[in-house]
Design a protein around this motif. Sequence first.
Motif, short mmCIF file in Angstrom:
data_model
loop_
_atom_site.label_atom_id
_atom_site.label_comp_id
_atom_site.label_asym_id
_atom_site.label_seq_id
_atom_site.Cartn_x
_atom_site.Cartn_y
_atom_site.Cartn_z
N ASN A 79 49.28 42.62 51.12
CA ASN A 79 47.91 42.13 51.12
C ASN A 79 47.83 40.99 52.13
OD1 ASN A 79 45.84 42.86 48.64
ND2 ASN A 79 47.95 43.51 48.33
N TYR A 80 46.80 41.00 52.95
CA TYR A 80 46.62 39.99 53.98
C TYR A 80 45.44 39.10 53.62
CZ TYR A 80 49.81 42.52 57.00
OH TYR A 80 50.93 43.11 57.53
N SER A 81 45.50 37.86 54.11
CA SER A 81 44.43 36.90 53.88
C SER A 81 44.37 35.92 55.03
CB SER A 81 44.67 36.15 52.57
OG SER A 81 43.70 35.15 52.38
N VAL A 82 43.16 35.47 55.37
CA VAL A 82 43.03 34.41 56.37
C VAL A 82 43.19 33.05 55.74
CG1 VAL A 82 41.58 35.71 57.97
CG2 VAL A 82 40.52 34.33 56.19
N HIS A 83 43.12 32.99 54.43
CA HIS A 83 43.24 31.73 53.71
C HIS A 83 44.70 31.45 53.41
CE1 HIS A 83 38.94 31.87 53.33
NE2 HIS A 83 39.03 33.05 52.78
N GLU A 84 45.08 30.20 53.56
CA GLU A 84 46.45 29.83 53.22
C GLU A 84 46.64 30.01 51.72
OE1 GLU A 84 49.41 26.01 53.55
OE2 GLU A 84 47.72 26.20 54.93
N HIS A 85 47.74 30.61 51.36
CA HIS A 85 48.01 30.88 49.96
C HIS A 85 48.49 29.60 49.29
CE1 HIS A 85 48.44 35.48 50.29
NE2 HIS A 85 47.68 35.02 51.25
N ARG A 86 47.68 29.07 48.43
CA ARG A 86 48.04 27.86 47.68
C ARG A 86 48.20 28.22 46.21
NH1 ARG A 86 46.18 23.04 50.97
NH2 ARG A 86 45.56 24.03 52.88
N HIS A 87 48.71 29.42 46.01
CA HIS A 87 48.89 29.90 44.65
C HIS A 87 49.99 30.96 44.63
CE1 HIS A 87 45.56 32.25 46.50
NE2 HIS A 87 46.34 33.25 46.15
N VAL A 88 50.51 31.20 43.45
CA VAL A 88 51.50 32.24 43.22
C VAL A 88 50.76 33.40 42.58
CG1 VAL A 88 53.60 32.83 41.95
CG2 VAL A 88 53.31 30.53 42.89
N HIS A 89 51.05 34.61 43.03
CA HIS A 89 50.42 35.79 42.45
C HIS A 89 51.25 36.30 41.28
CE1 HIS A 89 48.92 35.70 46.63
NE2 HIS A 89 47.80 36.05 46.06
N LEU A 90 50.62 36.44 40.14
CA LEU A 90 51.25 37.01 38.95
C LEU A 90 50.65 38.40 38.78
CD1 LEU A 90 50.90 33.89 36.62
CD2 LEU A 90 52.78 34.46 38.18
N VAL A 91 51.46 39.43 38.99
CA VAL A 91 50.97 40.80 39.03
C VAL A 91 51.41 41.55 37.78
CG1 VAL A 91 50.93 42.94 40.38
CG2 VAL A 91 51.18 40.74 41.55
N CYS A 92 50.44 42.07 37.04
CA CYS A 92 50.75 42.87 35.86
C CYS A 92 51.16 44.26 36.30
CB CYS A 92 49.56 42.94 34.91
SG CYS A 92 49.91 43.93 33.43
N HIS A 93 52.37 44.67 35.96
CA HIS A 93 52.83 45.99 36.39
C HIS A 93 52.31 47.10 35.48
CE1 HIS A 93 56.13 45.85 33.43
NE2 HIS A 93 56.33 44.62 33.84
N HIS A 94 51.53 46.75 34.46
CA HIS A 94 50.90 47.77 33.61
C HIS A 94 49.49 48.11 34.10
CE1 HIS A 94 54.04 47.97 30.60
NE2 HIS A 94 54.11 46.65 30.64
N CYS A 95 48.64 47.08 34.24
CA CYS A 95 47.24 47.32 34.61
C CYS A 95 46.92 46.97 36.06
CB CYS A 95 46.30 46.57 33.67
SG CYS A 95 46.33 44.77 33.88
N GLY A 96 47.83 46.27 36.74
CA GLY A 96 47.60 45.89 38.13
C GLY A 96 46.81 44.61 38.32
N ASN A 97 46.43 43.95 37.24
CA ASN A 97 45.69 42.69 37.32
C ASN A 97 46.52 41.66 38.08
OD1 ASN A 97 43.60 40.82 36.76
ND2 ASN A 97 44.71 40.08 34.96
N VAL A 98 45.85 40.86 38.92
CA VAL A 98 46.52 39.80 39.67
C VAL A 98 45.92 38.46 39.25
CG1 VAL A 98 47.04 38.86 41.95
CG2 VAL A 98 46.93 41.34 41.63
#
Length: 140
Positions: A79-98
């Motif tokens: 996944n790409y973003s122009v915004h600097e990532h100031r967070h950690v992504h927590l990805v649910c491997h069941h439903c895909g929620n981020v």
Amino acid sequence: MERDQLRETLHRRGMRMTPQRQLVLDALLELEHATPEQVHQRVQVSTPTVNITTIYRTLELLESLGLVRHTHLGHGAPNYSVHEHRHVHLVCHHCGNVIEAPCEEMEELRGTLRARYGFALDVSHLALSGTCRNCLGETS
């Protein structure tokens, strides 16, 4: 970053803002986090002649210039973003929620890795896989 800042950055580095680059940046600004395929779909709405190879090349160029960043949120495309990532992504491997958690949540781990292994963790480029509250059946 806004469009004018992006254009200025390209010009300072001896590059021009091509229509394709502008389309990719506009798509990323609208989508915030997007895979190359999602960027391609958005770009094709206005310009169906832009192919997926152009999207990939443009994203690679923009990342090499420091204008976009990518994060792997799972087994699929980054996944790409122009915004600097100031967070950690927590990805649910069941439903895909981020879920986006503040980078500060990782300070203890960052310190431990540095002290024990001499490793400097870049938490802004990090995605952790697990199970979200909903999939665990928790209410709070």
